[in-house]
Write a protein that holds these residues in place. Structure first.
Motif, PDB file in Angstrom:
ATOM      1  N   GLY A 165      10.800 -13.112  26.804  1.00 54.85           N
ATOM      2  CA  GLY A 165      11.788 -12.050  26.619  1.00 54.85           C
ATOM      3  C   GLY A 165      11.188 -10.784  26.021  1.00 54.85           C
ATOM      4  O   GLY A 165       9.980 -10.565  26.051  1.00 54.85           O
ATOM      5  N   VAL A 166      12.062  -9.953  25.466  1.00 52.77           N
ATOM      6  CA  VAL A 166      11.653  -8.661  24.904  1.00 52.77           C
ATOM      7  C   VAL A 166      10.842  -8.888  23.631  1.00 52.77           C
ATOM      8  O   VAL A 166      11.272  -9.585  22.724  1.00 52.77           O
ATOM      9  N   GLU A 167       9.643  -8.292  23.597  1.00 50.68           N
ATOM     10  CA  GLU A 167       8.780  -8.390  22.413  1.00 50.68           C
ATOM     11  C   GLU A 167       8.626  -7.001  21.790  1.00 50.68           C
ATOM     12  O   GLU A 167       9.105  -6.004  22.333  1.00 50.68           O
ATOM     13  N   ALA A 168       7.931  -6.951  20.650  1.00 45.70           N
ATOM     14  CA  ALA A 168       7.844  -5.701  19.890  1.00 45.70           C
ATOM     15  C   ALA A 168       7.227  -4.573  20.703  1.00 45.70           C
ATOM     16  O   ALA A 168       7.741  -3.458  20.744  1.00 45.70           O
ATOM     17  N   GLN A 169       6.103  -4.851  21.376  1.00 46.07           N
ATOM     18  CA  GLN A 169       5.419  -3.788  22.104  1.00 46.07           C
ATOM     19  C   GLN A 169       6.159  -3.400  23.379  1.00 46.07           C
ATOM     20  O   GLN A 169       5.960  -2.307  23.900  1.00 46.07           O
ATOM     21  N   THR A 170       7.030  -4.289  23.879  1.00 44.51           N
ATOM     22  CA  THR A 170       7.890  -3.934  25.015  1.00 44.51           C
ATOM     23  C   THR A 170       8.719  -2.712  24.645  1.00 44.51           C
ATOM     24  O   THR A 170       8.814  -1.739  25.399  1.00 44.51           O
ATOM     25  N   LYS A 461       6.826   1.473   9.077  1.00 44.36           N
ATOM     26  CA  LYS A 461       8.026   0.688   9.398  1.00 44.36           C
ATOM     27  C   LYS A 461       7.570  -0.381  10.374  1.00 44.36           C
ATOM     28  O   LYS A 461       7.072  -0.073  11.452  1.00 44.36           O
ATOM     29  N   ILE A 462       7.716  -1.630   9.982  1.00 44.69           N
ATOM     30  CA  ILE A 462       7.203  -2.726  10.801  1.00 44.69           C
ATOM     31  C   ILE A 462       8.364  -3.576  11.318  1.00 44.69           C
ATOM     32  O   ILE A 462       9.252  -3.969  10.553  1.00 44.69           O
ATOM     33  N   ASP A 463       8.389  -3.793  12.631  1.00 42.33           N
ATOM     34  CA  ASP A 463       9.417  -4.622  13.277  1.00 42.33           C
ATOM     35  C   ASP A 463       8.800  -5.972  13.618  1.00 42.33           C
ATOM     36  O   ASP A 463       7.837  -6.040  14.384  1.00 42.33           O
ATOM     37  N   LEU A 464       9.354  -7.027  13.043  1.00 39.00           N
ATOM     38  CA  LEU A 464       8.889  -8.385  13.322  1.00 39.00           C
ATOM     39  C   LEU A 464       9.922  -9.073  14.194  1.00 39.00           C
ATOM     40  O   LEU A 464      11.069  -9.293  13.763  1.00 39.00           O
ATOM     41  N   ILE A 465       9.558  -9.393  15.431  1.00 45.24           N
ATOM     42  CA  ILE A 465      10.471 -10.099  16.339  1.00 45.24           C
ATOM     43  C   ILE A 465      10.044 -11.556  16.373  1.00 45.24           C
ATOM     44  O   ILE A 465       8.899 -11.871  16.726  1.00 45.24           O
ATOM     45  N   THR A 466      10.959 -12.452  15.990  1.00 49.62           N
ATOM     46  CA  THR A 466      10.583 -13.851  15.762  1.00 49.62           C
ATOM     47  C   THR A 466      11.725 -14.806  16.096  1.00 49.62           C
ATOM     48  O   THR A 466      12.899 -14.426  15.982  1.00 49.62           O
ATOM     49  N   PRO A 467      11.410 -16.040  16.508  1.00 52.77           N
ATOM     50  CA  PRO A 467      12.442 -17.067  16.591  1.00 52.77           C
ATOM     51  C   PRO A 467      13.061 -17.303  15.206  1.00 52.77           C
ATOM     52  O   PRO A 467      12.382 -17.137  14.183  1.00 52.77           O
ATOM     53  N   LYS A 468      14.338 -17.688  15.172  1.00 55.14           N
ATOM     54  CA  LYS A 468      15.067 -17.730  13.895  1.00 55.14           C
ATOM     55  C   LYS A 468      14.481 -18.725  12.893  1.00 55.14           C
ATOM     56  O   LYS A 468      14.594 -18.528  11.684  1.00 55.14           O
ATOM     57  N   GLU A 469      13.786 -19.802  13.371  1.00 53.70           N
ATOM     58  CA  GLU A 469      13.261 -20.802  12.435  1.00 53.70           C
ATOM     59  C   GLU A 469      12.094 -20.281  11.601  1.00 53.70           C
ATOM     60  O   GLU A 469      11.718 -20.902  10.605  1.00 53.70           O
ATOM     61  N   TYR A 470      11.500 -19.128  11.994  1.00 50.70           N
ATOM     62  CA  TYR A 470      10.362 -18.592  11.236  1.00 50.70           C
ATOM     63  C   TYR A 470      10.740 -17.375  10.400  1.00 50.70           C
ATOM     64  O   TYR A 470       9.862 -16.739   9.808  1.00 50.70           O
ATOM     65  N   ILE A 471      12.017 -17.036  10.334  1.00 48.10           N
ATOM     66  CA  ILE A 471      12.439 -15.837   9.596  1.00 48.10           C
ATOM     67  C   ILE A 471      12.039 -15.940   8.124  1.00 48.10           C
ATOM     68  O   ILE A 471      11.479 -15.014   7.541  1.00 48.10           O
ATOM     69  N   GLY A 472      12.299 -17.091   7.514  1.00 47.33           N
ATOM     70  CA  GLY A 472      12.030 -17.279   6.083  1.00 47.33           C
ATOM     71  C   GLY A 472      10.571 -17.087   5.722  1.00 47.33           C
ATOM     72  O   GLY A 472      10.228 -16.342   4.796  1.00 47.33           O
ATOM     73  N   THR A 473       9.687 -17.725   6.474  1.00 48.86           N
ATOM     74  CA  THR A 473       8.256 -17.656   6.151  1.00 48.86           C
ATOM     75  C   THR A 473       7.688 -16.262   6.399  1.00 48.86           C
ATOM     76  O   THR A 473       6.799 -15.811   5.674  1.00 48.86           O
ATOM     77  N   LEU A 474       8.235 -15.529   7.387  1.00 50.62           N
ATOM     78  CA  LEU A 474       7.747 -14.171   7.640  1.00 50.62           C
ATOM     79  C   LEU A 474       8.278 -13.188   6.598  1.00 50.62           C
ATOM     80  O   LEU A 474       7.575 -12.245   6.211  1.00 50.62           O
ATOM     81  N   MET A 475       9.504 -13.413   6.105  1.00 53.08           N
ATOM     82  CA  MET A 475      10.026 -12.574   5.022  1.00 53.08           C
ATOM     83  C   MET A 475       9.209 -12.801   3.748  1.00 53.08           C
ATOM     84  O   MET A 475       8.923 -11.857   2.998  1.00 53.08           O
ATOM     85  N   GLU A 476       8.800 -14.044   3.523  1.00 48.32           N
ATOM     86  CA  GLU A 476       7.954 -14.357   2.367  1.00 48.32           C
ATOM     87  C   GLU A 476       6.605 -13.633   2.477  1.00 48.32           C
ATOM     88  O   GLU A 476       6.096 -13.074   1.495  1.00 48.32           O
ATOM     89  N   LEU A 477       6.036 -13.618   3.689  1.00 53.24           N
ATOM     90  CA  LEU A 477       4.766 -12.922   3.921  1.00 53.24           C
ATOM     91  C   LEU A 477       4.910 -11.431   3.621  1.00 53.24           C
ATOM     92  O   LEU A 477       4.061 -10.833   2.940  1.00 53.24           O
ATOM     93  N   ALA A 478       5.998 -10.817   4.109  1.00 49.46           N
ATOM     94  CA  ALA A 478       6.205  -9.381   3.893  1.00 49.46           C
ATOM     95  C   ALA A 478       6.412  -9.067   2.407  1.00 49.46           C
ATOM     96  O   ALA A 478       5.918  -8.053   1.906  1.00 49.46           O
ATOM     97  N   GLN A 479       7.125  -9.952   1.686  1.00 52.41           N
ATOM     98  CA  GLN A 479       7.351  -9.725   0.248  1.00 52.41           C
ATOM     99  C   GLN A 479       6.037  -9.815  -0.518  1.00 52.41           C
ATOM    100  O   GLN A 479       5.797  -9.049  -1.456  1.00 52.41           O
ATOM    101  N   GLU A 480       5.161 -10.745  -0.115  1.00 51.91           N
ATOM    102  CA  GLU A 480       3.855 -10.880  -0.778  1.00 51.91           C
ATOM    103  C   GLU A 480       3.016  -9.616  -0.611  1.00 51.91           C
ATOM    104  O   GLU A 480       2.175  -9.314  -1.456  1.00 51.91           O
TER     105      GLU A 480
END
Length: 656
Positions: A165-170, A461-480
């Motif tokens: 489907g639609v990805e960030a660089q699309t 400004k960074i757009d992270l497009i991800t399946p919903k099961e990885y939202i938590g771990t990617l938000m943790e990465l961004a906060q770090e």
């Protein structure tokens, strides 16, 4: 007869199971083509081989288009099939990623440089069309290549993976195409995969991008499905260039490279007028004039012609020896009939990541300077200026669009020009406000002014497009990484777009690797610079035996200074050889030491010759040794070995 079998299978198999209403006419059409090829390959009405691709067609029958997509969505495979179907490349010469002519591109499976190819196609209405295709990179670091490609086109194929489907660089590429007012044709690729869901992806494109996908083309570039429909859509939907052949010559340079025998080879799109071989031309930005020795088209190899006119894409060679005379974005005009106004050209690329490039062998410095000059001709986003270091000698401070861009440039310098290089840790451009109110830019920690009031760093400004099961771990990465949450939108029921404001300095390390690792490769990202913000940044100095080592300095956030300082001192302790005196290794913020390690001295046993006797004799020898070590420490210098520098620089790339 050996050629006929693959042609039959290539043309007929895609529609063998088709359910569309036009499947039968298509099958009949390609049966006729295959039968014609059986009797005489060159007489086929749709497949033309050899030099008939050079035959001229009227301007209304020229189409200039580009293929844009996220990385690994099948752009190069689709380009291969278009070249194969139109007979531009012989079956025996065909190979995967045909237009990707760098070994580096084939090894990594990505497109780094834009590539162009001229194709000849006979449409349903039996008219010959000249199709100029430009294949573009998909990685965010090479978006400048995409923007240059789109400026030379009237339309674009937007290729989207029917399973991912639609990805960030699309999104980023679509916005670039819309800025250039291009006709966009949506293409859903890889429909043969078991996980393909064209209806879901159609809905995603309509909701997120805003394109009407009712006529989106379903295709599989690998299997050859839908390729004919794509060619027909290019002919029918993409507008032809304007017919301005009678006007004075104006041609836009969109790429160039250096040939050691022919000089600078320029790739250009003729916007107005016409250009003949032997004509004298002027480059409007540099003011230089040259006589054209050779002009031609790329189909996809270089094929000389006598003339090119408005709307056509080609190359020229004019014995241009200076790489500065023919820059990307310049306008070519005729010396005898000059154009009044140059073409707009391109928006200047702004490097955001900087590092030092130093030759391991100091004698290779002139070769490095020449290699960077030639590479800059081919890569207009590259910037460099001379730099000297007490540890590594003479080199260059280079600016890049991103980490992958930096990595690719380094590999190309080493492979194509046989250079052995050291790279320093990547850094970004900081803005420093001095006490006198003046603001200066600085990308090198050793050049940071002392009389500074505050330091501002670039934010993205960074757009992270991800399946919903990885939202938590990617938000943790961004906060770090000191990220500030902006918003989160669900694209579909199972996929979300998480938006953060993030310091660019936190992203130039291993952020992308961590993103892919934590999401098992499913997440994608796209970023854009939003501006500068004042941050609590400090200069971290490394001192060895009391002497500051400037090449190991770094600009870091105050909260991370201790962690980075501790890691660097521990690493240096294990790398610097022991001396006859103690060596303190300190990480400092100004005059304050925040982390310290000490290399113990090698001790000569001065009591070895004493076997008994009075204790005062032994004390006298030990006192004399201590005084000698003290004197040695005050005058002694510690030479940091080259491999120690390289190891610490690798560590800095990981921890800074």
């Amino acid at each position: 007869m050996a050629v006929v079998a693959p042609l039959h299978s290539a043309f007929l198999s895609p529609w063998s199971g088709a359910s569309s209403a036009n499947a039968a006419p298509l099958r009949e059409r390609f049966s006729v083509i295959a039968a014609a090829v059986t009797s005489s390959p060159s007489s086929s009405p749709a497949i033309r081989t050899g030099r008939d691709r050079l035959d001229k067609v009227p301007v209304p029958q020229i189409r200039n288009f580009s293929i844009i997509a996220h990385i690994d969505h099948g752009k190069s495979t689709l380009a291969d099939k278009l070249l194969q179907l139109t007979g531009t490349v012989e079956v025996r010469d065909m190979k995967e990623q045909f237009l990707d002519n760098m070994d580096l591109e084939r090894e990594r499976g990505i497109t780094i440089k834009l590539q162009t190819a001229r194709m000849r196609y006979i449409s349903e209405d039996s008219l010959p069309y000249c199709l100029n295709l430009i294949d573009t990179p998909g990685h965010v670091d090479f978006s400048y290549e995409v923007s240059r490609s789109l400026a030379a086109c009237e339309g674009a194929l937007l290729v989207v993976d029917a399973s991912q489907g639609v990805e960030a660089q699309t999104l980023a590429n679509v916005y670039l195409a819309l800025e250039n007012n291009l006709e966009i044709i949506p293409v859903l690729n890889k429909i043969d995969l078991p996980g393909a869901d064209p209806d879901r992806v159609r809905q995603e494109i309509e909701e997120i991008v805003g394109l009407d996908c009712t006529d989106a083309i379903l295709c599989s570039a690998k299997e050859g499905i839908g390729i004919y429909e794509i060619l027909e859509a290019v002919v029918k939907k993409i507008p032809p260039p304007k017919d301005t052949t009678a006007d004075p010559l104006r041609a836009l340079i969109f790429d160039s490279y250096y040939d050691p025998y022919r000089g600078v080879i320029v790739y250009f799109r003729v916007v107005d007028g016409s250009l003949r071989r032997g004509e004298s031309v002027k480059f409007m930005a540099s003011g230089k004039e040259y006589q054209v020795d050779e002009i031609g088209v790329l189909s996809p190899s270089q094929m000389p012609v006598q003339q090119l006119y408005a709307g056509e894409v080609g190359y020229l060679a004019a014995s241009i020896r200076s790489v500065a005379d023919a820059r990307v974005g310049d306008t070519i005009t005729s010396s005898s009939r000059k154009a009044e106004k140059a073409l707009p050209g391109y928006q200047q690329a702004t490097p955001m990541v900087f590092c030092g490039l130093f030759p391991i062998d100091a004698d290779q410095f002139p070769e490095l300077r020449e290699a960077l000059g030639k590479l800059q001709l081919n890569d207009a986003a590259l910037r460099f200026e001379p730099e000297s270091s007490s540890a590594m000698g003479f080199g260059f401070r280079c600016g890049f669009l991103g980490l992958l861009h930096m990595e690719i440039v380094q590999e190309r310098l080493e492979r194509e020009y046989n250079l052995n290089l050291i790279t320093t840790a990547p850094s970004v451009v900081y803005k420093i406000e001095r006490l006198d109110g003046e603001t200066v830019e600085c990308s090198n920690p050793s050049e940071l002014p002392e009389n500074r009031k505050c330091i501002s760093e670039p934010y993205v400004k960074i757009d992270l497009i991800t399946p919903k099961e990885y939202i938590g771990t990617l938000m943790e990465l961004a906060q770090e990484r000191r990220g500030e949450f902006r918003e989160m939108n669900y694209i579909t029921e199972n996929r979300a777009c998480v938006v953060y404001d993030l310091p660019l300095a936190e992203m130039v390390g291993d952020f992308f690797d961590q993103l892919k690792s934590r999401s098992k490769g499913y997440a994608s990202m796209e970023y854009s610079i939003t501006g500068y913000r004042v941050s609590d940044l400090v200069k971290l100095d490394i001192r060895i035996n009391g002497e500051p080592v400037e090449p190991l300095s770094a600009i870091v956030h105050k909260d991370k200074a201790y962690t980075i300082g501790r890691a660097l001192t521990e690493k240096l302790k294990s790398l610097i050889p022991r001396q006859l005196f103690k060596i303190p290794i300190q990480a400092c913020l100004g005059s304050r030491v925040i982390a310290s390690e000490q290399i113990s001295a090698m001790r000569k046993d001065v009591l070895a010759k004493c076997y008994g006797g009075d204790i005062t004799r032994k004390k006298k020898l030990l006192k004399k040794q201590a005084e000698g070590k003290k004197r040695m420490k005050s005058v002694g210098r510690v030479e940091v070995p080259q491999d120690a520098f390289m190891a610490v620089l690798r560590l800095e790339k990981d921890v800074v």
